[in-house]
Scaffold this motif. Sequence first.
Motif, mmCIF file in Angstrom:
data_model
loop_
_atom_site.group_PDB
_atom_site.id
_atom_site.type_symbol
_atom_site.label_atom_id
_atom_site.label_comp_id
_atom_site.label_asym_id
_atom_site.label_seq_id
_atom_site.Cartn_x
_atom_site.Cartn_y
_atom_site.Cartn_z
ATOM 1 N N LYS A 105 -30.207 16.208 8.388
ATOM 2 C CA LYS A 105 -29.273 15.109 8.623
ATOM 3 C C LYS A 105 -28.807 14.402 7.349
ATOM 4 O O LYS A 105 -27.917 13.552 7.421
ATOM 5 C CB LYS A 105 -29.918 14.081 9.563
ATOM 6 N N LEU A 106 -29.404 14.726 6.206
ATOM 7 C CA LEU A 106 -29.024 14.069 4.952
ATOM 8 C C LEU A 106 -27.541 14.256 4.681
ATOM 9 O O LEU A 106 -27.046 15.384 4.628
ATOM 10 C CB LEU A 106 -29.795 14.654 3.770
ATOM 11 N N ARG A 107 -26.839 13.172 4.466
ATOM 12 C CA ARG A 107 -25.408 13.253 4.202
ATOM 13 C C ARG A 107 -25.179 13.258 2.692
ATOM 14 O O ARG A 107 -24.909 12.220 2.093
ATOM 15 C CB ARG A 107 -24.692 12.103 4.894
ATOM 16 N N ARG A 165 -21.386 14.190 4.486
ATOM 17 C CA ARG A 165 -21.594 15.311 5.395
ATOM 18 C C ARG A 165 -22.989 15.892 5.206
ATOM 19 O O ARG A 165 -23.500 15.972 4.091
ATOM 20 C CB ARG A 165 -20.546 16.397 5.136
ATOM 21 N N SER A 166 -23.587 16.332 6.303
ATOM 22 C CA SER A 166 -24.906 16.972 6.257
ATOM 23 C C SER A 166 -24.735 18.459 5.964
ATOM 24 O O SER A 166 -23.618 18.989 5.997
ATOM 25 C CB SER A 166 -25.634 16.797 7.589
#
Length: 147
Positions: free
Chosen positions: A51-53, A64-65
């Motif tokens: 989920k890291l953007r 954005r992931s």
Amino acid sequence: MRALVQRVSEAAVRVDGAVIGQCGPGLLVLVCAMQGDTDAQPDKLATRIAKLRIFKDESGRMNRSIRDHGGSALVVSQFTLAADTSRGNRPGFSRAADPAEGARLYTAFARALAAQGVPVETGEFGADMAVSLVNDGPVTLWLDTDA
């Protein structure tokens, strides 16, 4: 668990000169199981990384992931992330999980990241590996499930 996450244009891991894992645009994830880690840590870390953007959107912002970006991941075990350098010049690694537990949690993490919809290739746990990468940005983040 600890991870050093690098956004890459490409990355590869070699054992005895042969490429055993690689990725194109995406993430190189160096991961270490720590003493006391439970079965919950691999899933927690994988979900967080998925989920890291940290990939650019149409406006050039990190929004954005890896899933949004359509990238892949190369996951490499690295017990040296557990290094304790507080007592001098020679690091100690006693905070790392024992090898059998480390291998189990490393494999669980790679599977959990793949279950998040991220194509994953891996290194070889415990092997002497040569890792090459082209860091994109550069973007490098340190993550710890206990933090």
